[in-house]
Each structure stands twice: as structure tokens, then as C-alpha cells.
Write a protein that holds these residues in place. Structure first.
Motif, PDB file in Angstrom:
ATOM      1  N   UNK A   1       1.890   8.934  -6.361  1.00 45.84           N
ATOM      2  CA  UNK A   1       1.553   9.890  -5.287  1.00 45.84           C
ATOM      3  C   UNK A   1       0.051   9.896  -5.034  1.00 45.84           C
ATOM      4  N   UNK A   2      -0.736   9.884  -6.112  1.00 49.39           N
ATOM      5  CA  UNK A   2      -2.192   9.877  -5.975  1.00 49.39           C
ATOM      6  C   UNK A   2      -2.671   8.660  -5.189  1.00 49.39           C
ATOM      7  N   UNK A   3      -1.997   7.536  -5.393  1.00 54.40           N
ATOM      8  CA  UNK A   3      -2.348   6.306  -4.670  1.00 54.40           C
ATOM      9  C   UNK A   3      -1.880   6.309  -3.224  1.00 54.40           C
ATOM     10  N   UNK A   4      -1.062   7.276  -2.865  1.00 51.45           N
ATOM     11  CA  UNK A   4      -0.567   7.354  -1.500  1.00 51.45           C
ATOM     12  C   UNK A   4       0.708   6.570  -1.254  1.00 51.45           C
ATOM     13  N   UNK A   5       1.383   6.159  -2.309  1.00 51.92           N
ATOM     14  CA  UNK A   5       2.654   5.461  -2.122  1.00 51.92           C
ATOM     15  C   UNK A   5       3.666   6.432  -1.510  1.00 51.92           C
ATOM     16  N   UNK A   6       4.502   5.900  -0.670  1.00 56.41           N
ATOM     17  CA  UNK A   6       5.554   6.711  -0.057  1.00 56.41           C
ATOM     18  C   UNK A   6       6.895   6.491  -0.741  1.00 56.41           C
ATOM     19  N   UNK A   7       6.994   5.403  -1.519  1.00 58.00           N
ATOM     20  CA  UNK A   7       8.246   5.067  -2.187  1.00 58.00           C
ATOM     21  C   UNK A   7       7.939   4.469  -3.553  1.00 58.00           C
TER      22      UNK A   7
ATOM     23  N   UNK B   1       0.776  -1.228   0.000  1.00 60.27           N
ATOM     24  CA  UNK B   1       0.000   0.000   0.000  1.00 60.27           C
ATOM     25  C   UNK B   1       0.811   1.282   0.000  1.00 60.27           C
ATOM     26  N   UNK B   2       2.123   1.164   0.223  1.00 60.36           N
ATOM     27  CA  UNK B   2       2.968   2.354   0.280  1.00 60.36           C
ATOM     28  C   UNK B   2       4.150   2.315  -0.666  1.00 60.36           C
TER      29      UNK B   2
ATOM     30  N   UNK C   1      20.816  -2.828 -11.445  1.00 61.65           N
ATOM     31  CA  UNK C   1      20.917  -1.624 -10.630  1.00 61.65           C
ATOM     32  C   UNK C   1      19.533  -1.391 -10.050  1.00 61.65           C
ATOM     33  N   UNK C   2      19.465  -1.190  -8.755  1.00 62.44           N
ATOM     34  CA  UNK C   2      18.205  -0.938  -8.061  1.00 62.44           C
ATOM     35  C   UNK C   2      18.187   0.531  -7.677  1.00 62.44           C
ATOM     36  N   UNK C   3      17.049   1.172  -7.912  1.00 64.43           N
ATOM     37  CA  UNK C   3      16.927   2.589  -7.613  1.00 64.43           C
ATOM     38  C   UNK C   3      15.597   2.838  -6.903  1.00 64.43           C
ATOM     39  N   UNK C   4      15.567   3.868  -6.065  1.00 70.39           N
ATOM     40  CA  UNK C   4      14.345   4.190  -5.334  1.00 70.39           C
ATOM     41  C   UNK C   4      14.249   5.691  -5.113  1.00 70.39           C
ATOM     42  N   UNK C   5      13.032   6.117  -4.828  1.00 67.96           N
ATOM     43  CA  UNK C   5      12.774   7.531  -4.554  1.00 67.96           C
ATOM     44  C   UNK C   5      11.658   7.619  -3.520  1.00 67.96           C
ATOM     45  N   UNK C   6      11.882   8.436  -2.502  1.00 67.12           N
ATOM     46  CA  UNK C   6      10.817   8.754  -1.547  1.00 67.12           C
ATOM     47  C   UNK C   6       9.878   9.747  -2.210  1.00 67.12           C
ATOM     48  N   UNK C   7       8.599   9.534  -2.070  1.00 60.85           N
ATOM     49  CA  UNK C   7       7.620  10.445  -2.691  1.00 60.85           C
ATOM     50  C   UNK C   7       7.077  11.435  -1.668  1.00 60.85           C
TER      51      UNK C   7
END
Length: 151
Positions: A100-106, A68-69, A145-151
């Protein structure tokens, strides 16, 4: 550019996914290919978009809900005849807005470590994605390569 949710049944989309999978086999060893085929992209936890200019397919991409996040970007592909026209940039913006609309944090992704994937890595970095450890069911792999971003 028109971005729309797609059911993956149109011949243009089927061909672009085939091209995407074929490209992965050219640049990655089989054990390091994490691209999804048509059946996998049709799973309920995945939303798939096609990108159109008029009646011409110019790209595609997907968002997989991990929980959910946390979402994962999948199957980002620009048609080979539309490279460097801003298709991937516009689609990535769209996917990030939806996350972001779905409320994901990452929002995270896996891409290749080889030179062929450098443009993709640069694009993601330009949007603030940073290298990270494997997430979800991924394991350490010198070809990934793994990448991530905090929303």
C-alpha cells in the motif's frame, strides 16, 4: 517480532530458504515449483524480509514488483519450529502495508493446490485474497492456486 529487510547472506536465512525449496520439491512436481532460489530473491525488483524473535530466525517473505501497481508475494515461510505462532500473519500484514505504501493497487500470489498448502490458502483467504486466473507469466496449472487482493 522484528521484521527487517535482509540481504540473504546470513546462514540462518540461507538455511530457511533451503528448507523452503526442499519442502516445495516434496509437495509439488518440478514443473509446478515457482519458489525462488537465493540468486532470484536478490534481484532488484524483490524486497526480502526476515522475521526475528531475539536472535532466532522465525520466518521470511518477499514482495516482487510486477509493475508500478501490482506486487506479488513470494517466499513466505515460517521456520518449522515456530509454526502456529502468528509469524506468517504478522509478516503478511507487513507486506500488505508495504505494498500500500508503494501505491500498489493489487497484490497477488501463487501457492500450491495440494493439502500441504491448505494452511497458507486459509491464511491468505482470511486477509481477503480471492482465487483468480494466472497473472504475470504464470499459466494454468492444476498444482497451483492463484490468489489476488485489491488494495
Amino acid at each position: 517480532m522484528d521484521i527487517k529487510v535482509d540481504d540473504l547472506t546470513g546462514s540462518e536465512v540461507v538455511e530457511l530458504i533451503r528448507e523452503h525449496l526442499q519442502s516445495m520439491t516434496l509437495h509439488s512436481p518440478p514443473e509446478s515449483i515457482h519458489a525462488l532460489d537465493l540468486d532470484a530473491l536478490r534481484k532488484p525488483e524483490i524486497t526480502f524480509w526476515s522475521v526475528w524473535e531475539g536472535d532466532e530466525l522465525v520466518g521470511c517473505g518477499a514482495l516482487k514488483e510486477l509493475d508500478g501497481q501490482h506486487g506479488e508475494i513470494k517466499s513466505m515461510r515460517t521456520s518449522s519450529s515456530h509454526l502456529r505462532k502468528g509469524v506468517a500473519k504478522r509478516l503478511l500484514q507487513h507486506i500488505m502495508e508495504e505494498a500500500k505504501r508503494r501505491g500498489y493497487r493489487r497484490l497477488s500470489l501463487e501457492t500450491g493446490s495440494m493439502d500441504a498448502f491448505e494452511p497458507a490458502r486459509r491464511l491468505y483467504a482470511s486477509f481477503g485474497f480471492q482465487n483468480c486466473k494466472p497473472f504475470s507469466d504464470y499459466i494454468e496449472d492444476p498444482n497451483s492456486v492463484f490468489m489476488t487482493k485489491e488494495l
